[in-house]
Design a protein around this motif. Structure first.
Motif, short mmCIF file in Angstrom:
data_model
loop_
_atom_site.label_atom_id
_atom_site.label_comp_id
_atom_site.label_asym_id
_atom_site.label_seq_id
_atom_site.Cartn_x
_atom_site.Cartn_y
_atom_site.Cartn_z
N SER A 100 0.79 -1.23 0.00
CA SER A 100 0.00 0.00 0.00
C SER A 100 0.83 1.28 0.00
N GLY A 101 2.08 1.19 0.43
CA GLY A 101 2.86 2.40 0.63
C GLY A 101 2.42 3.20 1.84
N ASN A 102 1.57 2.60 2.68
CA ASN A 102 0.99 3.31 3.82
C ASN A 102 1.67 2.86 5.11
N ALA A 113 -4.73 7.78 18.74
CA ALA A 113 -3.75 7.67 17.66
C ALA A 113 -4.04 6.45 16.80
N ARG A 114 -4.43 5.35 17.44
CA ARG A 114 -4.72 4.14 16.67
C ARG A 114 -5.93 4.34 15.76
N ARG A 115 -6.96 5.00 16.28
CA ARG A 115 -8.14 5.27 15.44
C ARG A 115 -7.77 6.13 14.25
N ASN A 168 -6.92 6.35 8.42
CA ASN A 168 -6.01 6.61 7.30
C ASN A 168 -6.03 5.44 6.33
N ILE A 169 -5.96 4.22 6.86
CA ILE A 169 -5.96 3.03 6.01
C ILE A 169 -7.30 2.86 5.30
N GLN A 170 -8.38 3.04 6.04
CA GLN A 170 -9.71 2.84 5.47
C GLN A 170 -10.03 3.86 4.38
N GLU A 226 2.60 1.66 12.13
CA GLU A 226 2.24 2.52 13.26
C GLU A 226 1.21 1.84 14.16
N ILE A 227 0.22 1.20 13.56
CA ILE A 227 -0.80 0.50 14.35
C ILE A 227 -0.17 -0.64 15.14
N TYR A 228 0.73 -1.38 14.49
CA TYR A 228 1.41 -2.46 15.21
C TYR A 228 2.16 -1.90 16.43
#
Length: 241
Positions: free
Chosen positions: A178-180, A211-213, A218-220, A185-187
């Protein structure tokens, strides 16, 4: 199991312990990363039978590779080409030192930016892949140096039960697709949350959750793959996938 396996395991444990002491020294003495990273690798691979068996010599431990390497299922330029490694690491270590000098002293109120920087520099190191072996372990030492330098506890890299695979490797693969950088960061936020579980500072726990949300959103909301140059500007001068 071969008769020499236990001694080999003891050698690896001893090397890991020496590297941990070096990371602690790196934290206290602010050693330039251009010096400490090769030294960490030399200590990590000291006496490693596997390193020699893989045909890696004559590139010795602690020396950046100058030959090309490939990995299954990825394009030929997935990792930096051999002749690009030294200049790429020159920029990388300079940028890393600048980051380390400017880390916040307290993670509270800064967790978002700390985790973003840690993820970016971890991933960039893995894609440069400056050594012929041991890049994952050295990359995680760099990651720990960033997080601990910002006042966070040391992370423990856990394997996903039932999957038999390391969650941080799955996160790297998701970033590859994804390049994201938000996947890493979530991990990291999940691991930080585990390290602080049960502590009294509810505000810090809420900050981690917020921060996790943000990273999940961002991913969604991502509609197309991002270029790898968005993760680290040093990739702009490299022929890298």
């Amino acid at each position: 199991m071969s008769p020499d396996k236990p001694s080999h395991q003891l050698q690896e444990l001893g090397n890991e312990f020496k590297c941990q002491k070096l990371v602690n020294q790196w934290l206290g003495d602010h050693i330039p990363s251009s010096q400490i990273i090769p030294h960490l690798h030399k200590q990590l691979m000291d006496g490693s039978d596997d390193y020699a068996k893989k045909g890696i010599l004559p590139v010795p431990p602690g020396v950046y590779r100058n030959i090309d390497v490939a990995t299954d299922g990825e394009p030929a330029n997935y990792y930096a080409f051999g002749l690009d490694v030294a200049p790429a690491m020159g920029k990388y270590t300079k940028d890393l030192d600048n980051l380390l000098r400017n880390l916040p002293r307290n993670p509270i109120g800064n967790i978002d930016s700390i985790v973003e920087n840690a993820a970016r520099y971890y991933y960039a190191f893995e894609r440069i892949h400056p050594f012929l072996d041991g890049n994952g372990r050295i990359g995680r030492m760099i990651l720990k140096r960033i997080l601990r330098g910002a006042g966070l506890k040391d992370l423990v890299f856990r394997s996903d039960l039932g999957k038999g695979r390391n969650a941080h490797l799955d996160a790297i693969k998701a970033v590859n697709r994804s390049g994201n950088i938000a996947y890493i960061e979530i991990y990291l936020l999940d691991q930080i949350g585990l390290r602080y579980m049960g502590e009294r500072d509810e505000n810090f726990s809420l900050e981690i959750q917020r921060a996790r949300r943000k990273k999940t959103d961002n991913i969604q909301n991502q509609k197309y793959p991002y270029p790898v140059t968005d993760i680290w500007e040093g990739f702009k001068g490299l022929d890298i996938a």
